[in-house]
Design a protein around this motif. Sequence first.
Motif, short mmCIF file in Angstrom:
data_model
loop_
_atom_site.label_atom_id
_atom_site.label_comp_id
_atom_site.label_asym_id
_atom_site.label_seq_id
_atom_site.Cartn_x
_atom_site.Cartn_y
_atom_site.Cartn_z
N LYS A 33 0.73 -1.27 0.03
CA LYS A 33 -0.04 0.48 0.17
C LYS A 33 1.04 0.97 0.41
O LYS A 33 0.57 2.26 -0.79
N LEU A 34 1.76 1.29 0.90
CA LEU A 34 2.83 2.69 0.35
C LEU A 34 3.44 2.42 -0.84
O LEU A 34 3.44 4.09 -1.34
N TYR A 35 4.09 2.35 -1.46
CA TYR A 35 4.05 2.10 -2.73
C TYR A 35 3.39 2.02 -3.68
O TYR A 35 3.62 3.30 -4.63
N ALA A 36 2.12 2.23 -3.61
CA ALA A 36 0.93 2.14 -4.48
C ALA A 36 0.31 3.91 -4.63
O ALA A 36 0.33 4.51 -5.50
N ASP A 37 0.42 3.34 -2.97
CA ASP A 37 0.61 5.53 -3.16
C ASP A 37 1.11 6.39 -3.27
O ASP A 37 1.16 7.60 -4.03
N PHE A 38 2.69 5.68 -3.60
CA PHE A 38 3.83 6.59 -4.13
C PHE A 38 3.96 6.50 -5.79
O PHE A 38 4.11 7.42 -6.58
N GLY A 39 2.48 5.83 -6.34
CA GLY A 39 2.20 5.43 -7.25
C GLY A 39 3.00 4.74 -8.33
O GLY A 39 2.67 4.34 -9.37
N LEU A 40 3.22 3.57 -7.88
CA LEU A 40 3.61 2.34 -8.30
C LEU A 40 2.39 1.64 -8.15
O LEU A 40 0.92 1.45 -7.79
N SER A 41 1.72 1.10 -9.46
CA SER A 41 1.22 -0.45 -10.24
C SER A 41 1.85 -1.50 -9.12
O SER A 41 1.99 -1.90 -8.32
N LEU A 42 0.63 -1.58 -8.51
CA LEU A 42 -0.19 -3.22 -8.67
C LEU A 42 1.13 -4.46 -9.10
O LEU A 42 1.54 -5.19 -8.28
N ALA A 43 0.97 -4.26 -10.31
CA ALA A 43 1.34 -5.31 -11.17
C ALA A 43 2.92 -5.05 -10.46
O ALA A 43 4.21 -6.15 -10.49
N THR A 44 3.60 -3.89 -10.64
CA THR A 44 4.81 -3.88 -11.00
C THR A 44 5.60 -4.18 -8.92
O THR A 44 6.44 -4.61 -9.06
N ILE A 45 4.68 -4.00 -7.90
CA ILE A 45 5.10 -3.50 -6.55
C ILE A 45 4.89 -5.18 -6.46
O ILE A 45 5.44 -6.01 -6.21
N GLY A 46 4.42 -5.77 -7.20
CA GLY A 46 3.93 -7.64 -7.24
C GLY A 46 4.76 -8.54 -7.78
O GLY A 46 5.70 -9.24 -6.78
N ALA A 47 5.66 -7.99 -9.13
CA ALA A 47 6.68 -8.37 -9.89
C ALA A 47 8.19 -8.01 -8.49
O ALA A 47 8.33 -8.52 -8.68
N VAL A 48 8.40 -6.60 -8.51
CA VAL A 48 9.40 -6.71 -7.66
C VAL A 48 9.04 -7.60 -6.02
O VAL A 48 10.96 -7.86 -5.41
N LEU A 49 8.48 -6.74 -5.70
CA LEU A 49 7.72 -8.35 -4.53
C LEU A 49 8.63 -9.85 -4.34
O LEU A 49 9.54 -10.74 -3.58
#
Length: 421
Positions: free
Chosen positions: A46-62
Amino acid sequence: MSSDAAGARASSATVPKLSAASLLAYGLLGLPLAFVALPIYVHLPKLYADFGLSLATIGAVLLAARLWDAVIDPLIGCWGDRARDRRRAIFAAVPLLGAGFLGLVQPPVGAGAAWLLGMLLLVYLGYSLASVNHHALGAELSPDPQERTRITAIREGLALFGVVLAAVLPGLLGATLAEGLARLAWLFAGVLVLAVLALRRLAPLAALAPAARMSLHAALRSRRFRRLLAVFALSGIAAAIPASLLLFFVADVLQAEAQSGSFLAIYFVAGAAGLPLWVWLARRRGKIFAWGCGMLLAVGVFGWAATLGAGEVLAFGLICALSGIALGADLALPPSILADLITREGGGAGSYFGWWNFVAKLNLALAAGVSLPLLGWLGYVPGGRDETGLLALAWIYAGVPAFLKLMSLLLLIRQRKEIAS
């Protein structure tokens, strides 16, 4: 009475118990390790989604960071087995954890996926150094199966207390999630230093003689270990999916975002409060029976959660309490079962716990890396009110975990005799 319960009673009569001070000094490190883990698993998307990253990008990085992190755990476990004192590896983890977590929750302006990945790799390296060797040290503190359950329970109880603090404090320390996590990071650094000092000065040394050195894959040659690992993996995936999606579920399905911290606190306080129950049940009926009871409770609770809708906060509060109690079984019993298995199989505890942590982290990677993009593909958008997207969120958050937990219970029943033999 089951055979593992009978064996525990017989051995406990001849092995002295560790003092409360020694148990506390050993287990205290579990608090800051859990303290840093929860924001990464729960708040970070949620923190990085608020910074503007997409859920797909966050999921791929994680997923990418977790896969790398998981791969190094068996290597760290083998290295720890060859060290004279496992605590040295834990001490080396402190600067990595402190600096990495500060950078993770306080990204510079314009930081994107590359920054997120770099800080995750740094934190994960420190976390692996500390956690693998801390768990292996716990398995070596006593030869008594019953005492191992106490050692595991105190470590996981303090870890749950750390999780409660990490769940509640961001909302108390700042007006926004970003501000609260930034202040939490400085508090974490102080607690980590105190825990490491306690481990160095007060914790007991290993009671078991060092095992013979093992190759990287030696632990996997044990059929019993592979059976136990399979059950642990399936059960862990079932628990990891809700952890990754909790904040989204509370905000959009229940429409109660302001109460997220309270729900997390209920869940983890109930987990800590339920630990004595699982220790008692394991003593009376055996560790595998007790773990199965915890799984059965989780199946019912997650099945109920899948039916909830907007405003049903009281029901979800009860679900958090019951699923927290079930969590206590998952935390206290599998590592204790593994410690007993290591004694029977021989070999270094670090090698076994390295693979154990590998699977635990792979579970978390798969949960975030698959569930978040899948939700986007099914039409869910954070903050949206599309009925189809919300239905997908509810069933992936709760329905899928209920099914996976049931499968893990059936596998445990099928493999119980071989695991305990």
